[in-house]
Design an enzyme around this catalytic site. Structure first.
Site, PDB file in Angstrom:
ATOM      1  N   ASP A 158      75.228  31.781  12.055  1.00  0.00           N
ATOM      2  CA  ASP A 158      75.203  30.323  12.001  1.00  0.00           C
ATOM      3  C   ASP A 158      74.256  29.813  10.921  1.00  0.00           C
ATOM      4  OD1 ASP A 158      77.015  30.279  14.040  1.00  0.00           O
ATOM      5  OD2 ASP A 158      75.610  29.687  15.605  1.00  0.00           O
ATOM      6  N   GLY A 159      73.155  30.526  10.680  1.00  0.00           N
ATOM      7  CA  GLY A 159      72.222  30.111   9.641  1.00  0.00           C
ATOM      8  C   GLY A 159      72.854  30.104   8.263  1.00  0.00           C
TER       9      GLY A 159
ATOM     10  N   THR B 286      73.449  23.467  21.126  1.00  0.00           N
ATOM     11  CA  THR B 286      73.386  24.844  21.614  1.00  0.00           C
ATOM     12  C   THR B 286      72.321  25.654  20.872  1.00  0.00           C
ATOM     13  OG1 THR B 286      75.183  25.408  20.081  1.00  0.00           O
ATOM     14  CG2 THR B 286      75.792  24.915  22.362  1.00  0.00           C
TER      15      THR B 286
ATOM     16  N   TYR C 247      68.135  24.972  19.025  1.00  0.00           N
ATOM     17  CA  TYR C 247      66.728  24.784  19.392  1.00  0.00           C
ATOM     18  C   TYR C 247      66.593  23.840  20.579  1.00  0.00           C
ATOM     19  CZ  TYR C 247      61.686  24.408  18.278  1.00  0.00           C
ATOM     20  OH  TYR C 247      60.315  24.454  18.306  1.00  0.00           O
TER      21      TYR C 247
END
Length: 291
Positions: free
Chosen positions: A73-74, A187, A189
């Site tokens: 995702d990053g 979904t 932090y």
């Protein structure tokens, strides 16, 4: 078809899938444009990528039909900044760990490419958070897909974040920090700090305190049509401002506000890609011996 490609380091187990992706694109005579840093890594890894064209991430992708994000995702969050207001559709190929956003499995890459060429996909438009301040904090890229956070620096004690909603005082958060999350970021932090999960198309922000001193302070959902503004007090005289994975130390004199960005991120979804299925899979819902 012109395909831009961005990625990060990958495990040896993914090598054959990545090579087959480039082979498939070359066979279809696609024009391939690779981010400069990723091109160097592919060369070192011995991947044949059939491309001489690169782009600089800070300049972004000026023209492409799709951008492939190879990683977790990053990596996809990086790709969002490469696309910006051009809103080029993003295909998230999950060579990372979690994969709430990057949902294409490496083993299905050939199927995914075939679906793109046959237009058997849909576009999932995701809202972005936009940050305004009296200084340029994020180097001309003041938008993010997941969240904006204000946190204490590593050496400082708890900070106070005075928060205003459309100019009206909301609350003073005595905490380690504060998260303003989009539905996509619910979904991430925010969830780990006790925030709720929102469906992607929900028109809201989540305000989530990080380790608040007052235990009666809880996450709050507000409409994303509002404007949130902040004043920060810190004994160290500064704080960390983060937008997705990009963080910078900021002086407390900085005035910051956030609102919904006027453009969106466009994520490519295949026919079997369903957010509820992703939730159950990634959060292990239903993994109970009674089921």
């Amino acid at each position: 078809m012109k395909i831009a490609i961005h990625g990060r380091n990958f495990p040896e187990s993914a090598r054959s899938y990545i090579q087959s992706m480039f082979d498939e694109l070359a066979q279809r005579q696609a024009t391939i444009l690779i981010s400069h840093a990723y091109r160097g890594f592919l060369d070192m890894a011995g991947i044949v990528h059939y491309s001489e064209e690169t782009y600089q991430p800070e300049e972004g992708v000026s023209e492409a039909d799709f951008i492939f994000s190879l990683g977790g995702d990053g990596t996809l969050l990086d790709a969002v900044t490469h696309v910006g207001a051009r809103q080029i559709p993003i295909v998230g190929i999950n060579i990372g760990r979690l994969g709430f956003l990057a949902t294409v499995a490496p083993a299905t890459i050939r199927f995914m490419i075939d679906a793109l060429y046959n237009q058997q996909y849909s576009i999932d438009e995701r809202s972005l958070v936009s940050v305004q301040s009296n200084i340029d904090i994020f180097n001309g890229l003041p938008f993010g897909l997941n969240d904006f956070t204000i946190t204490r620096t590593q050496t400082s004690s708890m900070i106070t974040v005075h928060t205003y909603l459309d100019g009206d005082f909301l609350n003073s958060y005595w905490a380690d920090g504060l998260i303003v999350s989009t539905p996509s970021g619910s979904t991430g932090y925010s969830l780990s700090c006790g925030g709720p999960v929102l469906l992607p198309q929900t028109n809201n922000f989540i305000i989530t305190p990080i380790s608040p001193h007052n235990l009666n302070v809880r996450p709050m959902i507000v409409m994303d049509s509002c404007r949130l503004s902040f004043e920060v007090e810190s004994r160290s005289g500064n704080f960390l401002a983060a937008l997705d994975s990009r963080s910078y130390t900021v002086d407390v004199s900085t005035r910051i506000s956030v609102q919904k960005e006027h453009f969106k991120a466009r994520l490519v979804k295949l026919s079997d890609d369903n957010f509820l299925n992703t939730l159950r899979s990634k959060l292990n819902w239903g993994w109970d011996i009674r089921n």
